[in-house]
Design an enzyme around this catalytic site. Structure first.
Site, PDB file in Angstrom:
ATOM      1  N   LYS A   1      48.640  41.138  30.187  1.00  0.00           N
ATOM      2  CA  LYS A   1      48.552  39.814  29.569  1.00  0.00           C
ATOM      3  C   LYS A   1      49.902  39.125  29.472  1.00  0.00           C
ATOM      4  CE  LYS A   1      44.201  40.546  27.208  1.00  0.00           C
ATOM      5  NZ  LYS A   1      43.886  41.975  27.276  1.00  0.00           N
TER       6      LYS A   1
HETATM    7  C1  LIG Z   1      42.696  42.407  27.821  1.00  0.00           C
HETATM    8  C2  LIG Z   1      42.654  43.720  28.467  1.00  0.00           C
HETATM    9  C3  LIG Z   1      41.633  44.061  29.372  1.00  0.00           C
HETATM   10  C4  LIG Z   1      40.468  43.133  29.653  1.00  0.00           C
HETATM   11  O1  LIG Z   1      40.859  41.966  30.312  1.00  0.00           O
HETATM   12  P1  LIG Z   1      39.874  40.700  30.371  1.00  0.00           P
HETATM   13  O2  LIG Z   1      40.659  39.634  31.026  1.00  0.00           O
HETATM   14  O3  LIG Z   1      39.531  40.366  28.952  1.00  0.00           O
HETATM   15  O4  LIG Z   1      38.673  41.115  31.137  1.00  0.00           O
HETATM   16  C5  LIG Z   1      41.691  45.291  30.003  1.00  0.00           C
HETATM   17  N1  LIG Z   1      42.686  46.154  29.741  1.00  0.00           N
HETATM   18  C6  LIG Z   1      43.670  45.869  28.877  1.00  0.00           C
HETATM   19  C7  LIG Z   1      44.728  46.879  28.631  1.00  0.00           C
HETATM   20  C8  LIG Z   1      43.703  44.642  28.220  1.00  0.00           C
HETATM   21  O5  LIG Z   1      44.694  44.372  27.361  1.00  0.00           O
END
Ligand SMILES: *Cc1c(COP(=O)(O)O)cnc(C)c1O
Length: 415
Positions: A99
């Site tokens: 993210k």
């Molecule tokens: C947010 C997250 C996900 C899921 O991602 P999405 O975009 O919500 O599908 C998977 N793994 C980790 C470690 C995350 O932080």
């Protein structure tokens, strides 16, 4: 580029309107009027930040060189495990989760192109990683403050530490409830006129600024590994939507596989054609504990009928037992330690019996989930320096019952 709502193609919006609104006024999600087909020859042999600014200028209509250089200043290694399987490590940003890509782009973009004299409040609900990435990206950015709502005792110890230790313009609220409660309070606050004075801004993956920057790594790596299948640990479908956009732009991406935990709404859709959102369940892959994936409407917009969906996409649902099993197995076979989210993608290879070239999007560093992962692999995980530094800092948060009115008084009294 203009943008429309998934529920109404008549009204057109600019990218800045789409970012500032977050959600379209009719409740739909913003999507580009049309996804641009690019000539991929023009994208070969560019560095990551250069490819990023070239690709994203299709969507943002601005010169993004500086934004991309500042936002994407960490490595994006592709690790080859064997002849067929590679892992794209998306966790080398400051909060050790994928993210960071989008959150950092969003903060730099707003900083460069939307400087205003009004104080804005970035309000985020988080199931673990979003809050940290957004906080880190907006830390000390002038005229922005970040308020994070997370479910108390439902994020990992290190995730909590990360959420609560930034200080300065970052404020953490531990909600006595679930992630769904946090998300509900955030949604209600955006709709409540009394909250207008706080200049709220959303930074969840409903916001296009959180989706589009993620298209970049799929495009970049697909040129090095054309036609491979991509396996993506999936919760709200933000990351996977970005992969589908890269594919639609013409980048050589094979089958796209959504690896979910035991929250199986998408798996049921895949097996039956019926979409029924559910309440979320708590699992070991907590950042994917989503029963009603907020980007599903975008995926449906891109693949409106079920047969198109099935032709391009596969879905698996992976239990906690399997998550543990694949953390162990991957360590034993490859001497490679993975986080519980990434484990769902490893399990998918076996479940779907994938034989050809496959790339796993590894979404977080295993050290963020040390207590659980170390039990599986029976060895200590080395903590990345950035995480170690943060763990030394003191933390503070506000305890709150899951009601909007308490958030209102909190914001009102916030300096
Ligand atoms: C947010 C997250 C996900 C899921 O991602 P999405 O975009 O919500 O599908 C998977 N793994 C980790 C470690 C995350 O932080």
């Amino acid at each position: 580029m203009k943008y429309i709502s998934t529920r109404n193609s008549k009204i057109k919006y600019s990218i800045d309107q789409a970012i500032n609104l977050g959600l379209a006024p009719d409740g739909g999600l913003f999507v580009p009027v049309k996804i641009p087909k690019v000539n991929i020859q023009n994208y070969h042999s560019l560095t990551f930040p250069d490819l990023a600014s070239k690709l994203l200028s299709n969507y943002f209509d601005k010169n993004l060189k500086l934004v991309c250089k500042k936002a994407f200043n960490f490595k994006v290694p592709l690790i080859k495990l064997n002849e067929n399987t590679s892992v794209l490590e998306l966790f080398h940003g400051p909060t050790c989760a994928f993210k960071d890509f989008a959150a950092r782009f969003m903060a730099e973009y707003l900083n460069q192109f939307q400087s205003s004299s009004k104080l804005k409040t970035v309000l985020v609900a988080t199931s673990g990683d979003t809050g940290g990435a957004v906080a880190s990206a907006f830390l000390n950015k002038k005229n922005y403050r970040v308020v994070i709502l997370y479910p108390k005792d439902k994020v990992s110890k290190r995730q909590e530490k990360q959420l609560t230790s930034f200080g300065n313009n970052v404020h953490a609220i531990a909600v006595n409830g679930t992630f769904d409660d946090c998300q509900k309070i955030v949604k209600q606050s955006f709709l409540d006129k009394r909250f207008k004075k706080f200049n709220l801004m959303s930074a969840n993956s409903v916001n296009l600024a959180r989706i589009l920057p993620q298209v970049v790594y799929y495009a970049f790596i697909s040129l090095k590994k054309p036609k491979a299948s991509w396996i993506i640990p999936t919760g709200n479908l933000g990351n996977a939507t970005a992969c589908l956009i890269a594919k639609k732009m013409g980048f050589p991406i094979g089958k796209v596989i959504f690896a979910c935990n035991s929250n199986d709404t998408l798996y049921k859709y895949y097996s039956t054609g019926k979409y029924n959102p559910q309440k979320s369940k708590h699992t070991l892959a907590n950042a994917m504990d989503v029963g009603a994936p907020s980007n599903f409407e975008r995926v449906q917009h891109f693949y409106p009928n079920y047969s198109q969906f099935k032709k391009n996409i596969s879905v698996v649902s992976i239990s906690d037992v399997e998550i543990r099993k694949f953390i162990k197995k991957t360590y034993k076979e490859h001497h490679y330690i993975i986080c519980p989210h990434t484990a769902t993608a490893f399990a998918a290879i076996e479940k779907l019996n994938i034989k050809g070239s496959a790339i796993i999007a590894s979404t977080a560093h295993p050290a963020k989930f040390d207590s659980m992962v170390e039990l599986c692999v029976n060895t200590k995980i080395k903590t990345p320096k950035m995480l170690a530094d943060l763990l030394k800092r003191s933390s503070s948060y506000f305890n709150m019952k899951p009601r909007k009115k308490y958030l209102y008084s909190y914001l009102k009294n916030l300096k």
